[in-house]
Design an enzyme around this catalytic site. Structure first.
Site, PDB file in Angstrom:
ATOM      1  NE  ARG A   1      -4.035  -2.066   2.079  1.00 60.50           N
ATOM      2  CZ  ARG A   1      -5.103  -2.158   2.858  1.00 60.50           C
ATOM      3  NH1 ARG A   1      -5.321  -1.231   3.784  1.00 60.50           N
ATOM      4  NH2 ARG A   1      -5.950  -3.161   2.721  1.00 60.50           N
TER       5      ARG A   1
ATOM      6  CG  ASP B   1     -14.058   6.130   7.260  1.00 63.15           C
ATOM      7  OD1 ASP B   1     -14.699   5.085   7.464  1.00 63.15           O
ATOM      8  OD2 ASP B   1     -12.827   6.139   7.067  1.00 63.15           O
TER       9      ASP B   1
END
Length: 289
Positions: free
Chosen positions: A43, A145
């Site tokens: 990632r 979030d």
């Protein structure tokens, strides 16, 4: 053992992984297990490519020194945030939600504290609409979030048709508009549903949260598994004053809050409510509002 350029695009040493673990814990409270080393490499390698930096050490140096700016801190956090979700995930929660809100006459306030790409808050909204048999119930849903990328996706409200595969056809027809032409294969959430939800960026570890008042329902599902016990305890202690006397707190299937907070008691399968003492305190707070 480090990843060398012979086997990987970038060198990635154990010390780099430990630095990443420390930074994401400090930034977002996420505790990365030893087994996440490959995930972290794959990632963050994308961030090295995007920034043109050729080593993890240099990237982390520049990140910590502030040379990459706040936007890269955001990208770093987004990259390491897991966003597995689906519509009506952990389906046993939604009949309980419907039952809980159905008899309420005042505005219903719900906080979805880890909204990811939007499937959870839209599932909540659909449930409330069904409970009152209207697309415009007296309900406000705040969906938050830490990851700004998934929030943008959620606010857009467009999904591939396969995301609706497990949904009852009549429910899909009622709450989604099927795309045509170049939008074929996609579905958009109906605007009435979207209007029930306010999307906000929120880090549960932040000193202050951009929300206030008391909620009838808080969803915090499959979030606490990424935090250690001390962080869980701190977050739950901040939830308690935000709960109405009869509020429900929904947790994920593998999460148990009873060993973390003495303010909560089990109402049903991974559903919590305030214990008697804290319910009394919440009643006094509600009376002042």
């Amino acid at each position: 053992m480090p990843h060398t350029k012979g086997s990987k695009e970038f060198e990635f040493h154990a010390k780099d992984f430990e630095r990443v673990r420390g930074l994401i814990y400090k930034r977002a409270g996420i505790s990365l297990a030893d087994s996440k080393q490959e995930m972290v490499y794959s990632r963050l390698a994308r961030r090295l490519r995007a920034t043109g930096i050729e080593s993890f050490g240099k990237y982390l140096d520049d990140l910590e020194a502030g040379r990459l700016g706040e936007d890269e801190w955001e990208a770093f956090t987004n990259a390491l945030t897991t966003n597995l979700t689906s519509f009506f995930r952990e389906a046993h929660h939604f009949p309980l939600l419907a039952e809980h809100v159905r008899n309420k006459r005042e505005t219903i306030n719900i906080w979805c504290s880890a909204s990811s790409t939007g499937e959870e808050p839209y599932s909540i909204a659909m449930t409330v609409c069904e409970a009152f048999n209207t697309l415009t119930p007296n309900c406000n849903i705040i969906a938050t979030d830490i990851d700004t990328n998934v929030l943008a996706h959620a606010a857009n409200g467009v999904y591939t048709m396969d995301r609706l595969d497990k949904m009852a056809p009549e429910r899909a027809r009622r709450f989604f508009l099927r795309g045509k032409g170049d939008k074929a294969g996609y579905a958009r959430v109906r605007p009435e549903l979207r209007n029930l939800i306010t999307f906000k960026q929120l880090n549960l570890l932040a000193e202050s949260w951009p929300i206030s008042g008391q909620f009838d329902v808080i969803f915090c599902r499959n979030v606490m598994i990424y935090f250690d016990k001390a962080t869980q305890r701190k977050i739950l202690s901040r939830f308690v004053p935000l709960m109405k006397p009869d509020a429900l707190l929904f947790a994920g299937h593998s999460e148990n809050f009873l060993y973390v907070s003495d303010a909560l008691k089990l109402r049903g399968k991974t559903v919590y409510e305030l214990d008697d003492q804290h319910r009394g305190a919440a009643q006094k707070t509600a009376a002042r509002l």
